[in-house]
Design an enzyme around this catalytic site. Sequence first.
Site, PDB file in Angstrom:
ATOM      1  N   HIS A 288       0.773  -1.333  -0.087  1.00 19.39           N
ATOM      2  CA  HIS A 288       0.182  -0.168  -0.014  1.00 19.39           C
ATOM      3  C   HIS A 288       0.933   1.212   0.091  1.00 19.39           C
ATOM      4  O   HIS A 288       0.224   2.340  -0.022  1.00 19.39           O
ATOM      5  CB  HIS A 288      -0.875  -0.005   1.188  1.00 19.39           C
TER       6      HIS A 288
ATOM      7  N   ASP B  73      -0.698  -8.104   1.690  1.00 16.12           N
ATOM      8  CA  ASP B  73      -0.345  -6.437   1.490  1.00 16.12           C
ATOM      9  C   ASP B  73       1.276  -6.260   1.279  1.00 16.12           C
ATOM     10  O   ASP B  73       1.990  -5.453   2.212  1.00 16.12           O
ATOM     11  CB  ASP B  73      -0.834  -5.811   2.630  1.00 16.12           C
TER      12      ASP B  73
ATOM     13  N   SER C  62       4.949   2.740   7.988  1.00 16.26           N
ATOM     14  CA  SER C  62       4.615   1.598   7.211  1.00 16.26           C
ATOM     15  C   SER C  62       5.856   0.776   6.653  1.00 16.26           C
ATOM     16  O   SER C  62       6.590   1.821   6.013  1.00 16.26           O
ATOM     17  CB  SER C  62       3.680   1.743   6.224  1.00 16.26           C
TER      18      SER C  62
END
Length: 824
Positions: free
Chosen positions: A139, A161, A213
């Site tokens: 993402h 992901d 992230s």
Amino acid sequence: MEFIPTQTFYNRRYQPRPWTPRPTIQVIRPRPRPQRQAGQLAQLISAVNKLTMRAVPQQKPRKNRKNKKQKQKQQAPQNNTNQKKQPPKKKPAQKKKKPGRRERMCMKIENDCIFEVKHEGKVTGYACLVGDKVMKPAHVKGTIDNADLAKLAFKRSSKYDLECAQIPVHMKSDASKFTHEKPEGYYNWHHGAVQYSGGRFTIPTGAGKPGDSGRPIFDNKGRVVAIVLGGANEGARTALSVVTWNKDIVTKITPEGAEEWSLAIPVMCLLANTTFPCSQPPCIPCCYEKEPEETLRMLEDNVMRPGYYQLLQASLTCSPHRQRRSTKDNFNVYKATRPYLAHCPDCGEGHSCHSPVALERIRNEATDGTLKIQVSLQIGIGTDDSHDWTKLRYMDNHIPADAGRAGLFVRTSAPCTITGTMGHFILARCPKGETLTVGFTDSRKISHSCTHPFHHDPPVIGREKFHSRPQHGKELPCSTYVQSNAATAEEIEVHMPPDTPDRTLLSQQSGNVKITVNSQTVRYKCNCGGSNEGLITTDKVINNCKVDQCHAAVTNHKKWQYNSPLVPRNAELGDRKGKIHIPFPLANVTCMVPKARNPTVTYGKNQVIMLLYPDHPTLLSYRSMGEEPNYQEEWVTHKKEVVLTVPTEGLEVTWGNNEPYKYWPQLSANGTAHGHPHEIILYYYELYPTMTVVVVSVASFILLSMVGMAVGMCMCARRRCITPYELTPGATVPFLLSLICCIRTAKAATYQEAAVYLWNEQQPLFWLQALIPLAALIVLCNCLRLLPCCCKTLAFLSRNEHRCPHCERVRTRNSDPEHGGSTV
């Protein structure tokens, strides 16, 4: 296995020391002590040298605290005399807290093994070198800030992901090891400690943020345990969403409510060939309240951009300060719109008109029977664009007017119940009907309505036609329009309204035409010898002209209105449009339905008798549980007795919204499987007649054949035994042979001779012969007594092959065919 790194190399920094044998213990002899006085003298000389060679530091004069306090007291009255107050001193900026041991350890490792992911110069996340792979959250948008890593071809996994690729050979020494061993305790990451307990990674709330992230979590040996994807705020702590490894299995741990921690990329909008963040529009135009027409033009130019709704929200909220969210914010978009007049086929008097409450669309996708109606008026908004639940606004000629919401009504064959209203939309529960009417009463007590042909038959939820929701019952899945005025994914198009002609604005005054604007913007055009046209906001007089030579229309480009097919478009503006969200989304929910009273059940031979007591129309259905279900159903409205035949495969009966009832026939027969032979034959004959007849016939044939063979062999043996004695005259047969072969040992006298002999010699024996008929009579009576048993045993030979009509009985026990039950 592509997302599991392998440790094909070793990093020098965190390798344990190689094993070496322990050194042998050697006895070290004590050194000879030096002379004590010589050592003391050397120490004294070195100390004196240090004192003489070192420069004496300059001591700062000590401040006198008492004098300082006295000066402050003297300055205090002087300051009081001054009228101007001094501004408060700014607090000194707090020094940045030094990173702790865990942070320093992670930063040291991260210097080599993680790389920034950038998008348009901004860091949106990180990529990590783990084992032999480069791992980056899927993402996170952007490219890795490394020329070699940016060229790699990544494999994407939407399940985890994650994106991964093989590390270039010359960078393998910079990668970190990984491990699947995760004992509960504390681990390290960029912002401090991470607690692992119960299969979850948590940190103190505030330690992580968007942009983290892709950061790794390390154990105390510097090995990567997991990669951070996001987090979920749980109050004092934040649960991390991570990707980790469990013995060669990739696992994604996602707590409820987790959000991705990639840095949000601002969406750009366009104004006069200049791009700007959609959430921060430029100052001109920056607010709808200051520049309404220009602001709507800017929104129309960016209507197809992803950040349109951010721009819409920012343009309608002019205050730069952060505002508290409330339900009124959902009505904020309606201040840029207005109600309108549209064509209605039936305005209540049997003729069509341009109605202020025209029906645009009627939706009935909800399975609970709720209707979602779109009308031309707006509910919950006043004429001053403020939010007011008690009002609605409609278009009265060219000017919006207010009316009370209490006067709003919806009906089909009977009045409907309005369950929700907002803007152009109404939620209502209506009875069955062929037309739908929406209307209201204005402040002058005049009723306005619009009727459309619409067939409405509310669907039945479940299997009972009830009128109101019960307090207790059964929950079934259904769909409804959620009564929420928050923005949804649905949207409607709006556009600039066209100019509205109005002849009442023109009046004739002694050869001149006067245009009265009534505080409106009017566009006029007159053909009085020459072209005379323009746009005015004040009254104007056209000399030497007539009313028939002029045309006037009210124009208003400060508001949008719904892009209705019942209203003409503004030809000058073309296809320019805007969009707004609409309330009341369709959602899947559960509906409470009643449960019918359990029927009274009576069991019979191969049948079930059910006495039903419906409180309202209730559906009864039943089917066979064999290959052919033979499904039957009927609506029961009154008390009724139903007789249902139970087939061999079983019967399933469903009454209302109750759970299905299941019945099976219980097979039974006369006789017993463990009794006398005739009882065994009778028992199996009633259950399996054909097979029983075949088995008994074959067994009887074999038995008779064996008996016949035995009798024949005995007769042959007897004949062979007695033949020699028959051929010999006057031969005497031995007693044992005569007993076995049933022959006389010698030739006997006739009965007459024997009787004469007994009369002369043994008269008692002679009279005993008279008892022979009595014995025969006794034997005959006993045979007649046992004759019924023999006849019952052989009765199966005269029976048909079908089963006995009394051989099946019905039993049920908790709808379980394997559970035993008593035969009825």
